[in-house]
Enzyme design. Sequence first.
Site, mmCIF file in Angstrom:
data_model
loop_
_atom_site.group_PDB
_atom_site.id
_atom_site.type_symbol
_atom_site.label_atom_id
_atom_site.label_comp_id
_atom_site.label_asym_id
_atom_site.label_seq_id
_atom_site.Cartn_x
_atom_site.Cartn_y
_atom_site.Cartn_z
ATOM 1 N N LYS A 140 0.864 -1.192 0.000
ATOM 2 C CA LYS A 140 0.000 0.000 0.000
ATOM 3 C C LYS A 140 0.895 1.235 0.000
ATOM 4 C CE LYS A 140 -4.121 -1.445 2.566
ATOM 5 N NZ LYS A 140 -4.899 -1.123 3.774
ATOM 6 N N GLU A 182 1.399 -2.359 17.142
ATOM 7 C CA GLU A 182 1.043 -3.150 15.946
ATOM 8 C C GLU A 182 1.566 -4.581 16.073
ATOM 9 O OE1 GLU A 182 -0.954 -1.915 13.637
ATOM 10 O OE2 GLU A 182 -0.676 0.262 13.603
ATOM 11 N N LYS A 224 1.880 -10.428 8.631
ATOM 12 C CA LYS A 224 1.450 -9.473 7.612
ATOM 13 C C LYS A 224 1.545 -10.129 6.228
ATOM 14 C CE LYS A 224 0.589 -5.213 5.882
ATOM 15 N NZ LYS A 224 0.677 -3.767 6.052
ATOM 16 N N GLU A 234 -7.327 -6.131 -0.011
ATOM 17 C CA GLU A 234 -8.243 -5.910 1.099
ATOM 18 C C GLU A 234 -9.708 -6.085 0.733
ATOM 19 O OE1 GLU A 234 -6.987 -2.789 3.735
ATOM 20 O OE2 GLU A 234 -8.915 -2.762 4.765
ATOM 21 N N HIS A 245 -8.524 -0.336 14.882
ATOM 22 C CA HIS A 245 -8.266 0.843 14.058
ATOM 23 C C HIS A 245 -9.477 1.753 13.854
ATOM 24 C CE1 HIS A 245 -4.344 -0.848 13.483
ATOM 25 N NE2 HIS A 245 -3.989 0.088 12.624
ATOM 26 N N HIS A 262 -0.154 7.154 16.116
ATOM 27 C CA HIS A 262 -1.065 6.151 15.576
ATOM 28 C C HIS A 262 -1.076 4.879 16.435
ATOM 29 C CE1 HIS A 262 -3.218 3.607 12.796
ATOM 30 N NE2 HIS A 262 -2.195 2.772 12.766
HETATM 31 N N1 LIG Z 1 1.491 1.565 3.579
HETATM 32 C C1 LIG Z 1 1.014 0.939 4.623
HETATM 33 O O1 LIG Z 1 0.584 -0.216 4.579
HETATM 34 C C2 LIG Z 1 1.014 1.663 5.934
HETATM 35 C C3 LIG Z 1 0.708 0.973 7.114
HETATM 36 C C4 LIG Z 1 0.773 1.657 8.307
HETATM 37 C C5 LIG Z 1 1.114 3.007 8.322
HETATM 38 N N2 LIG Z 1 1.391 3.654 7.159
HETATM 39 C C6 LIG Z 1 1.767 5.056 7.145
HETATM 40 O O2 LIG Z 1 3.005 5.171 7.824
HETATM 41 C C7 LIG Z 1 3.093 6.463 8.425
HETATM 42 C C8 LIG Z 1 3.543 6.291 9.848
HETATM 43 O O3 LIG Z 1 4.806 5.668 9.840
HETATM 44 P P1 LIG Z 1 5.844 5.868 11.023
HETATM 45 O O4 LIG Z 1 5.174 5.602 12.301
HETATM 46 O O5 LIG Z 1 7.056 5.118 10.653
HETATM 47 O O6 LIG Z 1 6.074 7.459 11.002
HETATM 48 P P2 LIG Z 1 7.256 8.368 10.414
HETATM 49 O O7 LIG Z 1 7.705 7.893 9.114
HETATM 50 O O8 LIG Z 1 6.749 9.762 10.512
HETATM 51 O O9 LIG Z 1 8.416 8.150 11.481
HETATM 52 C C9 LIG Z 1 8.217 8.580 12.813
HETATM 53 C C10 LIG Z 1 9.337 9.548 13.240
HETATM 54 O O10 LIG Z 1 10.540 8.809 13.443
HETATM 55 C C11 LIG Z 1 11.592 9.371 12.661
HETATM 56 N N3 LIG Z 1 12.482 8.262 12.352
HETATM 57 C C12 LIG Z 1 12.323 7.316 11.413
HETATM 58 N N4 LIG Z 1 13.277 6.384 11.528
HETATM 59 C C13 LIG Z 1 14.077 6.764 12.551
HETATM 60 C C14 LIG Z 1 15.214 6.199 13.161
HETATM 61 N N5 LIG Z 1 15.715 5.030 12.764
HETATM 62 N N6 LIG Z 1 15.792 6.860 14.181
HETATM 63 C C15 LIG Z 1 15.264 8.037 14.623
HETATM 64 N N7 LIG Z 1 14.166 8.612 14.096
HETATM 65 C C16 LIG Z 1 13.579 7.970 13.074
HETATM 66 C C17 LIG Z 1 10.895 9.988 11.504
HETATM 67 O O11 LIG Z 1 11.688 10.943 10.871
HETATM 68 C C18 LIG Z 1 9.660 10.586 12.194
HETATM 69 O O12 LIG Z 1 9.996 11.788 12.838
HETATM 70 C C19 LIG Z 1 1.737 7.099 8.279
HETATM 71 O O13 LIG Z 1 1.779 8.048 7.249
HETATM 72 C C20 LIG Z 1 0.826 5.944 7.897
HETATM 73 O O14 LIG Z 1 -0.259 6.344 7.103
HETATM 74 C C21 LIG Z 1 1.353 3.005 5.971
HETATM 75 ZN ZN LIG Z 2 -2.037 0.757 12.186
#
Ligand SMILES: NC(=O)c1ccc[n+]([C@@H]2O[C@H](COP(=O)([O-])OP(=O)(O)OC[C@H]3O[C@@H](n4cnc5c(N)ncnc54)[C@H](O)[C@@H]3O)[C@@H](O)[C@H]2O)c1
Ligand SMILES: [Zn+2]
Length: 360
Positions: A140, A182, A224, A234, A245, A262
């Site tokens: 996705k 998760e 997953k 889906e 969710h 989240h």
């Molecule tokens: N495509 C999918 O199936 C799917 C599933 C779940 C969530 N998502 C999407 O993912 C996003 C959320 O992802 P997330 O929680 O990774 O958020 P994010 O990508 O914003 O990362 C969270 C924070 O951690 C920082 N960061 C990342 N890696 C790091 C590291 N190794 N060390 C220090 N800081 C680091 C980032 O810069 C950010 O500030 C949302 O946009 C959501 O919609 C997509």
């Molecule tokens: Zn989720």
Amino acid sequence: MISIDVNTASGGYPVYIGENLISSTVLWQRHLQRRPAFIVSNEVVAPHYLQHLLQALDGEPCGQLILPDGEQHKTTGIWRLIIDRLVQANATRDTVIIALGGGVIGDLAGFAASTYMRGIDVIQVPTTLLAQVDASVGGKTAVNHQAGKNLIGAFHQPTAVIADINTLNTLNEREYGAGLAEVVKYGAIRDAAFFDWLDNNAKLLGSRIPDAVLQAVKASVEHKAAVVAADEKEKGQRALLNFGHSFAHALETITRYQSLLHGEAVSIGMVAAARLSRQLGLCDQHAEKRLIRLLSGLGLPVAIPAEIDRQDIVSAMRLDKKNLDQVRRLILLRGIGDAFIAENIREADITTALKAPEAA
Ligand SMILES: NC(=O)c1ccc[n+]([C@@H]2O[C@H](COP(=O)([O-])OP(=O)(O)OC[C@H]3O[C@@H](n4cnc5c(N)ncnc54)[C@H](O)[C@@H]3O)[C@@H](O)[C@H]2O)c1
Ligand SMILES: [Zn+2]
């Protein structure tokens, strides 16, 4: 290093999980095969890991783009910027995008890969726990629209996922915890034995002991992968991954994505879903209690913040785009490890569950 194959109708690919994988020249050679690479990362992740990646690649990438950090940049504007930079770099159908970052970078770079020249390859290098156990696997991709999150997107499977668990050491506590929510979800919906394992290893996981993290990411990716293989787009069972969710999205909407991450919202949402399941006589209160104990032991919130009006949650859930045809679909539990898609849940029952006290 562990390797898990994801098999979908639109193609299969490996997910590698292990330590120091970003620096593995062998892996990069295997998946790039001398094709030009274009790196997309952000200003928080790049200072930690971009050098490791550049050193491991054979030669220079054809381009790299370091984006500003944050969900607020998951926009069509930034998608367009990535496309513009690909054009400037003379990227061709042969070019491989490397997405180095959390879920935001994965979604942005993945969506750019799905649209540039009708689709080019992308390798996901997830650097948050949430991205390693969830976002990077399954294909996705999306950007947000003013009217809602992830409204513009595509299914576009990566050609490989390289999950380097060492990157998790620089994540802050809250982001790491949000990923754990998760992880717990997979145990709660389809694997009671994994849930037991999490119970027994919560301390090690909380302290990010590499072996525990490796096992947790491995089990999560296996789940997953299995769900995605059975239901790539889906249409059915993939919906089980939405356990907690509907409540979480409502909480995120009400708090305007400001106060809860989240995964934190999902933690509260899973407990609410378990409570509703108990109240409808679908499962006993043991499941709810175990969920509360594990999640709070991992430092996650389990109660709806006091200042949030319960009725607002129900109203927000009514507007959730995932409630097809006004049928109130929710993922509920028969017990730990046994979730199912429940239909026609009455709003009054949801309200009662939200107002009910926690299982004592
Ligand atoms: N495509 C999918 O199936 C799917 C599933 C779940 C969530 N998502 C999407 O993912 C996003 C959320 O992802 P997330 O929680 O990774 O958020 P994010 O990508 O914003 O990362 C969270 C924070 O951690 C920082 N960061 C990342 N890696 C790091 C590291 N190794 N060390 C220090 N800081 C680091 C980032 O810069 C950010 O500030 C949302 O946009 C959501 O919609 C997509
Ligand atoms: Zn989720």
